[in-house]
Design a protein around this motif. Structure first.
Motif, PDB file in Angstrom:
ATOM      1  N   GLU A  41      -4.480   9.072   8.718  1.00 45.29           N
ATOM      2  CA  GLU A  41      -3.583   7.679   9.126  1.00 45.29           C
ATOM      3  C   GLU A  41      -4.133   7.670  10.404  1.00 45.29           C
ATOM      4  O   GLU A  41      -4.180   7.101  11.186  1.00 45.29           O
TER       5      GLU A  41
ATOM      6  N   THR B  57      -6.358  -5.366   8.557  1.00 50.03           N
ATOM      7  CA  THR B  57      -5.282  -4.074   7.830  1.00 50.03           C
ATOM      8  C   THR B  57      -6.753  -3.234   7.783  1.00 50.03           C
ATOM      9  O   THR B  57      -7.636  -3.697   7.125  1.00 50.03           O
TER      10      THR B  57
ATOM     11  N   VAL C 203      -5.160   5.426   2.639  1.00 51.52           N
ATOM     12  CA  VAL C 203      -3.440   5.246   4.083  1.00 51.52           C
ATOM     13  C   VAL C 203      -3.694   3.413   4.067  1.00 51.52           C
ATOM     14  O   VAL C 203      -4.959   3.236   4.924  1.00 51.52           O
ATOM     15  N   GLU C 204      -2.557   2.441   4.064  1.00 49.76           N
ATOM     16  CA  GLU C 204      -3.264   1.224   5.036  1.00 49.76           C
ATOM     17  C   GLU C 204      -2.338   1.294   5.680  1.00 49.76           C
ATOM     18  O   GLU C 204      -1.171   1.440   5.865  1.00 49.76           O
ATOM     19  N   VAL C 205      -3.457   0.614   7.200  1.00 43.04           N
ATOM     20  CA  VAL C 205      -2.651   0.543   8.726  1.00 43.04           C
ATOM     21  C   VAL C 205      -2.951  -0.685   8.508  1.00 43.04           C
ATOM     22  O   VAL C 205      -4.004  -1.503   8.719  1.00 43.04           O
ATOM     23  N   GLN C 206      -1.278  -1.268   9.328  1.00 45.81           N
ATOM     24  CA  GLN C 206      -1.404  -2.689   9.453  1.00 45.81           C
ATOM     25  C   GLN C 206      -1.049  -2.972  10.562  1.00 45.81           C
ATOM     26  O   GLN C 206      -0.321  -2.517  11.722  1.00 45.81           O
TER      27      GLN C 206
ATOM     28  N   GLY D 158      -7.331   6.220  10.864  1.00 44.15           N
ATOM     29  CA  GLY D 158      -7.332   4.607  10.490  1.00 44.15           C
ATOM     30  C   GLY D 158      -6.126   3.133  11.729  1.00 44.15           C
ATOM     31  O   GLY D 158      -6.287   2.289  12.180  1.00 44.15           O
ATOM     32  N   ARG D 159      -5.592   4.554  12.520  1.00 43.45           N
ATOM     33  CA  ARG D 159      -4.395   3.682  13.755  1.00 43.45           C
ATOM     34  C   ARG D 159      -6.059   3.769  14.186  1.00 43.45           C
ATOM     35  O   ARG D 159      -5.973   2.376  14.872  1.00 43.45           O
TER      36      ARG D 159
ATOM     37  N   THR E  21       2.371  -0.594  12.019  1.00 43.10           N
ATOM     38  CA  THR E  21       2.380   0.747  10.785  1.00 43.10           C
ATOM     39  C   THR E  21       2.083   1.039   9.741  1.00 43.10           C
ATOM     40  O   THR E  21       0.505   0.470   9.852  1.00 43.10           O
ATOM     41  N   ALA E  22       1.809   2.059   8.910  1.00 42.43           N
ATOM     42  CA  ALA E  22       1.095   3.029   8.290  1.00 42.43           C
ATOM     43  C   ALA E  22       2.180   2.753   7.031  1.00 42.43           C
ATOM     44  O   ALA E  22       3.542   3.730   6.695  1.00 42.43           O
ATOM     45  N   LYS E  23       0.964   3.028   6.138  1.00 36.66           N
ATOM     46  CA  LYS E  23       1.577   3.667   4.796  1.00 36.66           C
ATOM     47  C   LYS E  23       0.681   4.163   3.694  1.00 36.66           C
ATOM     48  O   LYS E  23      -0.511   3.725   3.297  1.00 36.66           O
TER      49      LYS E  23
END
Length: 650
Positions: A43, A36, A28-31, A46-47, A291-293
Motif C-alpha cells: 500500500e 486509480t 491493493v487499490e489506492v484511489q 501504491g500511495r 483511500t486504500a483497500k
C-alpha cells in the motif's frame, strides 16, 4: 512507451512462457483524486505512485493552464513489483525475442486508459517511467498527427523531471542517453522523422534504443534553443503536422536545412552543453485525501483479464475471466470484460447478454451501461427502449466526461423523434467534451438535419473540416454539406410552391425529383383549400387546381414502434427524395421486401467484414450491396416496414 537502455550491451527481452491461469497475488487499490493505482506491491508503494502522478499532473496544469490535463476516461495504473508480473500483462506484439525491454507501457482506448509500470526498473530518476507514460497521456489528442519521434522525444524530455517542494526541474539531461549516443552512429534525420509504429526502430532492441535516445536529444536541442533564441520552431513544426504536412517537409520548413540540423545535433550530443528549465510551482499533495483497500484474488484476476482484453490478448483474457466467474459468479468486472470481447468479436447478441448481467448486477461501471445501450439501441420494444435510455443516463451520471454516452442518447432520441431539443443539446455536449472527434460533429449535423435545420447542419460540417485528419475525411464532409445544402434548397422551393398554391391561381409546373435525380410518383386524392388534388400519371406531376407541386408525403410521418424484424439480402432500387426519404427493395432468397425511411440520417449503418472508405452515403452507396436490415412495422401497408439499421457486408 518507455525503454530502459543498456549502455554498451543491447538487452534482449526473454520470451514469456505460454499463458496459464494462475492465482496472482491479490492487489491493493489506492484511489487519489485523479488516479486509480492497483499494485501487487505494498500500500505504501501504491500511495507513493499516486503521489508522484498527482504532482506531475500539477506540473502540466502549471505549464499548460488552458489545456485539459484530465482525460475523459479514467486513468488506471498497474504498478507491478517485478518484471515477471509486468510482462505477463503486456500486449502480444510486445512479447518475444528481440523486443525492447520495457519499464512501462501506455494502453489507450476511448473507454479507459491503462498505464503499466515496473517498480523494479532501474534508472537515474526513480519515477521516470511514471512521468514518461503520463506525458503520453497528456499528448493523447495529438497522437494521430504528432510524429512518433516527437511524441517519444517529449515523453523522454518530461520523464527526467525532479519535483521539489516549491519548484520543478524540467528537461534534465539523461546521462544514459548521452553516453549511448556518443557510442552510436545517429539515425539520419530523414529516417528519424518518418519512423512509425510499424518500423523496426520502434520495436526491435537493436534499433529501438538509438531511436528513443536520438528522439530525446533532438527534442531537447530544439526546445532549449527555442528558449535561448526566442524562436518557436517546435510550435511551427507541430502546426504544420496538424495540417497534415508530411514530417520531412514540415521539418524543412520549420527547422531549415536538415543536413545542417544533423551536424548541429551531432555537435550537441558530443559537446554536452546541456541546459534545463526551472519552474516555480508548489506540487505538494495531501496524501490524507487518498483511500486504500485490498482486493480479493478474483477481483485482482478480473482486472488482469480486462488489461489482457484491451491488449489484444483475447484468448488469455477469456480464459482468465472464465476462471474469475467460476470463483466469483457475480463479478461484474468479469461480465464487462466478457462483453467487451464478444462485442469486439462481432457477436453482439452474446455481448448484450454479458453487459445486461453487469447492469443487472448494479454495476457502477459507466462502460457496462454504455455498451448495453449501444448494443440494444435499435430495439423498439418498449421495455428494452426504456432500459437503453436508463442505461445511457446512468452512464452519463457515472462519468459526466465520457462524450460517447451523450452522442448515443442523442441518436436514441432522434431515431424515435422524441426530445428533439434535448437531442441537439446532447450532441453539442459530446462535441464540447471531445472537440477533436469528427464523428461527433457529423452526428451533431445529422441531428440538426433530422429537425430540418439544414443551414445549421452545413455550418457544423464546415467547422468539422478544420479538424479533419485526412483528405478523404475532408472530401466526405464537403459532400455531406453539399447534400444538405441541396436539401435546404429543395425544402425552400417546396415551401414557396405550397404557399403559391394556396394564394395564387397562376399555372406553375415542377417535376418531383429526388436527391439522386429519380422522378417519383404517387397516387393522391386530397383537397387543399377546396381544390381537388390529382396526379397526372403521364407527366408525374401533382395538380392542385392549375398548380403542379412536388409531393413529399409518399409515406406516413410516424415514429417506428413495436419489435424490429431482421431480413438479409441484396439491396436494389434505391431512391432518395427530399428532404431525406429513402426507399429501397431488399431481395432475399424467398421474397423481396419494400422498405423505407422517412429520414435516412436516423438509420444506424455498420459494416460487417470490411471497412468503408469514408462515410456511407445511402443514396449512392447502398445499391447492389449485401445487407442485413432491421426494420419496424409501418401503418403504410404498401411497404414491409421502416428501416432502423443496415449492416453491410461484402
Amino acid at each position: 512507451m518507455k525503454t530502459k537502455l543498456c549502455l554498451l550491451l543491447l538487452c534482449v527481452a526473454i520470451a514469456i512462457p505460454a499463458w496459464s491461469v494462475e492465482n496472482a497475488a491479490p492487489m491493493v487499490e489506492v484511489q487519489s483524486p485523479h488516479f486509480t493505482i492497483l499494485t501487487n506491491s505494498s500500500e505504501k508503494q501504491g500511495r507513493h505512485v499516486a503521489d508522484q502522478l498527482e504532482r506531475m499532473r500539477s506540473v502540466f496544469h502549471t505549464l499548460f493552464p488552458n489545456a485539459t490535463v484530465d482525460p475523459n476516461s479514467p486513468i488506471i495504473v498497474l504498478a507491478l513489483k517485478d518484471k515477471k508480473s509486468f510482462e505477463s500483462l503486456l500486449p502480444g506484439d510486445r512479447q518475444g525475442k528481440g523486443q525492447l525491454t520495457l519499464a512501462g507501457y501506455f494502453m489507450q482506448s476511448p473507454e479507459k486508459n491503462y498505464i503499466l509500470l515496473r517498480l523494479d526498473a532501474e534508472g537515474e530518476h526513480p519515477f521516470d517511467t511514471v512521468y514518461h507514460e503520463y506525458t503520453h497521456l497528456q499528448f493523447r489528442k495529438a497522437a494521430e498527427w504528432m510524429p512518433l519521434w516527437m511524441n517519444e522525444g517529449e515523453a523522454e524530455f518530461f520523464q527526467n523531471t525532479t519535483l521539489e517542494n516549491k519548484e520543478v526541474l524540467l528537461g534534465q539531461p539523461s546521462v544514459n542517453d548521452i553516453l549511448y549516443l556518443r557510442q552510436q552512429k545517429l539515425i539520419p534525420l530523414q529516417t528519424l522523422l518518418t519512423v512509425d509504429a510499424s518500423s523496426p526502430y520502434y520495436h526491435e532492441e537493436n534499433k529501438g534504443s538509438i531511436f528513443y535516445s536520438e528522439s530525446w536529444a533532438l527534442t531537447h536541442y530544439l526546445m532549449v534553443t527555442d528558449k535561448i533564441e526566442h524562436t518557436q520552431r517546435v510550435l511551427d513544426y507541430l502546426a504544420l503536422m496538424s495540417q497534415h504536412v508530411d514530417s520531412v517537409t514540415a521539418a524543412q520548413k520549420a527547422f531549415g536545412d536538415l543536413t545542417v540540423l544533423q551536424h548541429k545535433l551531432q555537435d550537441y550530443v558530443s559537446h554536452g552543453d546541456y541546459k534545463m528549465f526551472r519552474v516555480m510551482a508548489d506540487t505538494r499533495v495531501d496524501e490524507n485525501t487518498f483511500t486504500a483497500k485490498p482486493l480479493t484474488g478474483p477481483q485482482t484476476n478480473a482486472v488482469r483479464a480486462d488489461v489482457l482484453a484491451y491488449g489484444d490478448r483475447e484468448e488469455d483474457a477469456k480464459t482468465l475471466a472464465t476462471s474469475v466467474l467460476h470463483d466469483d459468479p457475480s463479478n461484474t468486472q468479469a461480465f464487462e470484460t466478457m462483453g467487451y470481447l464478444a462485442f469486439r468479436g462481432g457477436n453482439h447478441q452474446e455481448a448484450g447478454d454479458w453487459y445486461e448481467k453487469a447492469v443487472q448486477g448494479n454495476s457502477q461501471s459507466y462502460i457496462a451501461h454504455y455498451y448495453f445501450a449501444v448494443i440494444n439501441i435499435d430495439s423498439y420494444d418498449p421495455k428494452t427502449s426504456a432500459q437503453v435510455e436508463a442505461s445511457l443516463r446512468a452512464a452519463i451520471k457515472l462519468n459526466p466526461q465520457f462524450a460517447p454516452s451523450y452522442e448515443e442518447l442523442a441518436v436514441f432520441y432522434v431515431q424515435r423523434r422524441r426530445n428533439e431539443q434535448e437531442a441537439h443539446m446532447l450532441s453539442v455536449q459530446a462535441v464540447q467534451l471531445d472537440p477533436a472527434n469528427v464523428s461527433f460533429r457529423i452526428n451533431a449535423a445529422n441531428v440538426l438535419a433530422s429537425q430540418g435545420n439544414y443551414d445549421a447542419a452545413v455550418q457544423v460540417l464546415e467547422a468539422a473540416e478544420k479538424i479533419a485528419t485526412t483528405p478523404n475525411s475532408v472530401a466526405s464532409l464537403r459532400e455531406q454539406a453539399a447534400q444538405m445544402q441541396e436539401f435546404a434548397k429543395r425544402k425552400q422551393e417546396n415551401e414557396q410552391l405550397q404557399a403559391s398554391a394556396k394564394s395564387e391561381n397562376a399555372p406553375v409546373e415542377t417535376t418531383l425529383a429526388g436527391a439522386n435525380g429519380v422522378v417519383r410518383t404517387q397516387q393522391a386524392d386530397v383537397t387543399v383549400d377546396g381544390s381537388q388534388v390529382q396526379q397526372d400519371t403521364k407527366t408525374h406531376k401533382l395538380l392542385i387546381g392549375k398548380v403542379a407541386v412536388n409531393n413529399l408525403t409518399k409515406h406516413p410521418d410516424e415514429t417506428p414502434s413495436g419489435p424490429t424484424q431482421i431480413a438479409s439480402g441484396i439491396i436494389h432500387g434505391v431512391q432518395c427524395s427530399s428532404p431525406a426519404t429513402l426507399d429501397l427493395n431488399l431481395q432475399g432468397t424467398k421474397a423481396t421486401l419494400a422498405l423505407y425511411s422517412g429520414n435516412y440520417f436516423r438509420i444506424e449503418y455498420s459494416a460487417l467484414n470490411f471497412t468503408p472508405e469514408g462515410e456511407i452515403h445511402p443514396c449512392k452507396d447502398l445499391e447492389g450491396m449485401k445487407a442485413k436490415i432491421a426494420y419496424a412495422a409501418s401503418s403504410d401497408k404498401t411497404v414491409a416496414g421502416q428501416v432502423v439499421s443496415i449492416e453491410l457486408s461484402k
